[in-house]
Design an enzyme around this catalytic site. Structure first.
Site, PDB file in Angstrom:
ATOM      1  N   HIS A  15       0.770  -1.226  -0.337  1.00  0.00           N
ATOM      2  CA  HIS A  15      -0.489   0.003   0.193  1.00  0.00           C
ATOM      3  C   HIS A  15       1.453   1.027  -0.438  1.00  0.00           C
ATOM      4  O   HIS A  15       2.621   0.984   0.395  1.00  0.00           O
ATOM      5  CB  HIS A  15      -0.870   0.080   1.458  1.00  0.00           C
ATOM      6  N   GLY A  16       0.749   2.470   0.246  1.00  0.00           N
ATOM      7  CA  GLY A  16       0.548   3.398   0.137  1.00  0.00           C
ATOM      8  C   GLY A  16       2.073   3.395   0.763  1.00  0.00           C
ATOM      9  O   GLY A  16       3.546   4.225   0.086  1.00  0.00           O
TER      10      GLY A  16
END
Length: 158
Positions: A15-16
């Protein structure tokens, strides 16, 4: 674990924060996810691969294949970040003969049947027991959301 530079427990997987902060800070060229359910779901694998930064390879594998690859030295000479959803997976890896690096717990969401130990870390009794097993085996286990946060032993929260 030749070729590995970091082990992270994060139920969000890629994810980010992993893509922008961890992978660039660690200069990884591969992110490995070990999860049987995700490895058998083409849609989830595609989504995770899209989340990986450009130029970083992904290996999204089931447990048995991943452990065989690690034990065979398939990642020697690389810079691999390993991500799993649960510490239970890491205990199983250890039992299969994989020598683990220190472990970082990033995020384990609050779910039914869990106890919250830290804002971003909730564990079932089985997961807590797995962390205790890692600690007893002499493996350093920290809780750190992003690389800029201080490394804090998970034991501080128990």
């Amino acid at each position: 674990m030749k070729g590995f530079v970091h082990i992270r427990i994060d139920d969000r997987l890629i994810h980010g924060q992993v893509a922008t902060r961890w992978s660039t800070g660690l200069r990884v060229n591969r992110i490995m996810v070990i999860d049987d359910a995700v490895a058998s779901n083409d849609t989830e694998k595609s989504i995770l691969r899209m989340a990986a930064p450009a130029g970083v390879n992904t290996s999204i594998l089931g447990f048995d294949k991943a452990v065989a690859n690690i034990l065979n030295g398939n990642y020697d000479g690389q810079r691999v970040m390993l991500i799993v959803k649960s510490p239970v997976t890491l205990v199983k890896m250890m039992e299969a003969g994989v020598e683990l690096l220190p472990v970082n717990i990033g995020n384990m969401s609050n779910r039914p049947g869990t106890t919250q130990y830290k804002k971003s870390v909730s564990m079932t009794p089985e997961e807590k027991e797995a962390v205790d097993t890692l600690l007893k085996a002499g493996i350093k286990v920290t809780a750190q959301m992003v690389p800029d946060d201080p490394e804090v032993s998970i034991e501080k929260f128990f």
